[in-house]
Design a protein around this motif. Sequence first.
Motif, short mmCIF file in Angstrom:
data_model
loop_
_atom_site.label_atom_id
_atom_site.label_comp_id
_atom_site.label_asym_id
_atom_site.label_seq_id
_atom_site.Cartn_x
_atom_site.Cartn_y
_atom_site.Cartn_z
N THR A 125 0.81 -1.22 0.00
CA THR A 125 0.00 0.00 0.00
C THR A 125 0.85 1.28 0.00
O THR A 125 1.88 1.35 0.67
N SER A 131 -6.55 -0.19 -2.73
CA SER A 131 -7.26 -1.27 -3.43
C SER A 131 -6.74 -1.41 -4.85
O SER A 131 -6.62 -2.52 -5.37
N PHE A 155 0.93 2.07 6.23
CA PHE A 155 0.10 1.07 6.92
C PHE A 155 0.72 -0.32 6.88
O PHE A 155 0.01 -1.31 6.69
N THR A 157 1.86 -3.47 8.38
CA THR A 157 1.70 -4.23 9.62
C THR A 157 3.05 -4.76 10.08
O THR A 157 3.78 -5.39 9.30
N THR A 361 -10.82 -4.99 0.72
CA THR A 361 -11.95 -4.44 1.48
C THR A 361 -13.21 -5.22 1.12
O THR A 361 -13.25 -5.96 0.13
N GLN A 363 -15.79 -4.20 -0.26
CA GLN A 363 -16.25 -3.85 -1.61
C GLN A 363 -15.40 -4.55 -2.68
O GLN A 363 -15.93 -5.01 -3.69
C1 LIG Z 1 -4.48 -1.84 10.24
C2 LIG Z 1 -4.06 -1.95 8.82
C3 LIG Z 1 -3.01 -2.78 8.47
C4 LIG Z 1 -2.58 -2.84 7.15
N1 LIG Z 1 -1.48 -3.61 6.84
C5 LIG Z 1 -0.97 -3.56 5.57
C6 LIG Z 1 0.26 -4.24 5.25
O1 LIG Z 1 0.84 -4.94 6.08
N2 LIG Z 1 0.75 -4.11 4.00
C7 LIG Z 1 0.13 -3.37 3.05
O2 LIG Z 1 0.64 -3.29 1.94
N3 LIG Z 1 -1.03 -2.71 3.31
C8 LIG Z 1 -1.58 -2.78 4.55
N4 LIG Z 1 -2.73 -2.11 4.85
C9 LIG Z 1 -3.39 -1.35 3.83
C10 LIG Z 1 -4.64 -2.04 3.30
O3 LIG Z 1 -4.28 -3.15 2.53
C11 LIG Z 1 -5.44 -1.00 2.52
O4 LIG Z 1 -5.95 -0.11 3.47
C12 LIG Z 1 -6.54 -1.60 1.71
O5 LIG Z 1 -6.02 -2.32 0.63
C13 LIG Z 1 -7.50 -0.54 1.17
O6 LIG Z 1 -6.82 0.48 0.53
P1 LIG Z 1 -7.05 2.01 0.92
O7 LIG Z 1 -7.02 2.09 2.41
O8 LIG Z 1 -6.11 2.82 0.16
O9 LIG Z 1 -8.54 2.32 0.49
P2 LIG Z 1 -9.04 2.73 -0.98
O10 LIG Z 1 -8.56 1.73 -1.95
O11 LIG Z 1 -8.73 4.15 -1.21
O12 LIG Z 1 -10.60 2.56 -0.79
C14 LIG Z 1 -11.41 3.49 -0.10
C15 LIG Z 1 -12.82 2.97 -0.08
O13 LIG Z 1 -13.29 2.84 -1.41
C16 LIG Z 1 -13.72 1.52 -1.65
N5 LIG Z 1 -13.39 1.17 -3.04
C17 LIG Z 1 -12.18 1.24 -3.66
N6 LIG Z 1 -12.27 0.83 -4.92
C18 LIG Z 1 -13.56 0.48 -5.11
C19 LIG Z 1 -14.29 -0.05 -6.21
N7 LIG Z 1 -13.68 -0.33 -7.37
N8 LIG Z 1 -15.61 -0.29 -6.05
C20 LIG Z 1 -16.22 -0.04 -4.86
N9 LIG Z 1 -15.59 0.46 -3.81
C21 LIG Z 1 -14.28 0.70 -3.92
C22 LIG Z 1 -12.98 0.67 -0.66
O14 LIG Z 1 -13.68 -0.55 -0.40
C23 LIG Z 1 -12.95 1.58 0.53
O15 LIG Z 1 -14.16 1.47 1.23
C24 LIG Z 1 -3.21 -2.07 6.16
C25 LIG Z 1 -4.30 -1.27 6.51
C26 LIG Z 1 -4.73 -1.19 7.81
C27 LIG Z 1 -5.87 -0.29 8.16
#
Ligand SMILES: Cc1cc2nc3c(=O)[nH]c(=O)nc-3n(C[C@H](O)[C@H](O)[C@H](O)COP(=O)(O)OP(=O)(O)OC[C@H]3O[C@@H](n4cnc5c(N)ncnc54)[C@H](O)[C@@H]3O)c2cc1C
Lengths: 382, 88
Positions: A125, A131, A155, A157, A361, A363
């Motif tokens: 990420t 996503s 983020f 872990t 996620t 979604q």
């Molecule tokens: C506690 C924690 C630990 C984590 N650990 C790791 C780790 O070890 N390594 C790592 O690489 N990442 C890690 N992550 C990151 C995690 O993988 C991402 O948060 C996750 O992939 C979602 O990406 P984003 O937060 O950028 O949300 P976004 O991708 O920006 O999404 C925002 C919202 O939009 C929705 N959305 C996005 N695209 C679509 C679509 N096409 N259709 C409908 N809805 C959509 C999503 O479901 C979400 O609700 C961690 C996150 C957290 C909170």
Amino acid sequence: MRHLLTAEETQYHKDLVERVGVAWGTGAADWDRRGGLPADVVRWCADEGLFGAALPAEFGGGGATAVRTGLMYEALGRVSASLASLVNVHGMAAQTLAKWGTEQQWASVMPGLAAGKRVAAICMTESGAGSDLSAIETELSEREGRLVLNGTKVFITFGQLADTFLVLAQREGRSVTCLVDRDNPGLTTTSMGDVLGLRAAALARVELRDCVVPAEDVVGRDGFGLSILVPHALEHGRHAVAWMALGMLGSAFSAVLDFVHERRSFGRDLVDHGQIQSMLTRMGTDLEAAKLLCVAASRAVDDRAPDASARILTAKYFVCRVLEEHAAQAVQILGSRGVLEDGVAARHYRDAKILNIIEGTTQIIERMLAPIFLRTRSQGGL
Amino acid sequence: MAHADREEIIQVVLDYLAQYDTSGTPGLDEDLFESGRVNSLFSIQLVGFLENTFRIKITVTDLDLQNFATVNRVADLVLAKSATTTGA
Ligand SMILES: Cc1cc2nc3c(=O)[nH]c(=O)nc-3n(C[C@H](O)[C@H](O)[C@H](O)COP(=O)(O)OP(=O)(O)OC[C@H]3O[C@@H](n4cnc5c(N)ncnc54)[C@H](O)[C@@H]3O)c2cc1C
């Protein structure tokens, strides 16, 4: 869960639940307050063989079946989602390397990972790419005959603790992964600050500034990071998260069952009130369904069944969804006691939200599962 | 299916693809990735499927877009790997 498992699987699970419980049953609230796991917890996981449990025996791993691997995550999830996540992110990186590494990487890196002497984290990420990982900007490029890595991952872990990082990058627009060690002078990690859940998971921002990456530390081939290596890692991660969520649901349910027996209100035991019975029944039936889905997913993996990936997605989606609902209900039933941080309900309530964000996620999983259900129906499978 | 011939391999792969893609049979030289027939979830399933069905092991050295891009290339890969895999 006995009715779904062999006698050996039941025994393995029972022993592990007991060992984790005896060692760390009361530690989780304190870990959350500290924002990390003490070194002796990490060492204990290594000594117990948990880091390498799911790795093939030829790499010094435990060669555990998917069912046993799942049961391990269940046992850890009961105590703490952060603890389970330590083993999970390590497993995601190590499993990816076990499948797609080179002989040289297997010789140099795998023994340490299998023994848990070195802990791995996985960096996908970025602030501009979650996503949709095709938007990552971290770049592996060639400079004066050397490969250098530049970018910022967020983020991550256990990024504050890991010894080695599997990093997703792009080289000339093609996705690729590589290993970077903690002692690489270009790598720095900083805390992500206070977070809602997985508070003990030592989340980090990982800065990569002109990290020199030896060519032999590139994992996989250019162009396959996103299509093969990341999905491989995520599949391990989703399987693990489904099972840890099952453990959390089980321990929240136990806490509720204890409480409704001893708490009295309006002249009755709490359990004798119909609304409480409704909540308990929903929780109990969803827990049973969750067990069935988790075991079915793992058996599909062990049988190398073609629908294994779909079953893992289904289990992850369902168990995390019902966990979020019932962790909230557990706090509700426990009333004021439910909000105490020393109790399991409050922590699971916070952590449940996180499990619906990581490894796809809600979604994103819906986008993957909906077409699978359509296809299954069109092939007469529903 | 340890020692299938080329035509058998192609048929098995096409049957497998048909499960994932209801938009019709792809041309044997059609790029599966570029045409959007194959997504990332599917690509690892494809690896698992080829390994199980033809009792081969796909490793990093096979990660070459050329190997997976079309049905014909998948068949080439399976044939080449089957030739080097003894027993099963
Ligand atoms: C506690 C924690 C630990 C984590 N650990 C790791 C780790 O070890 N390594 C790592 O690489 N990442 C890690 N992550 C990151 C995690 O993988 C991402 O948060 C996750 O992939 C979602 O990406 P984003 O937060 O950028 O949300 P976004 O991708 O920006 O999404 C925002 C919202 O939009 C929705 N959305 C996005 N695209 C679509 C679509 N096409 N259709 C409908 N809805 C959509 C999503 O479901 C979400 O609700 C961690 C996150 C957290 C909170």
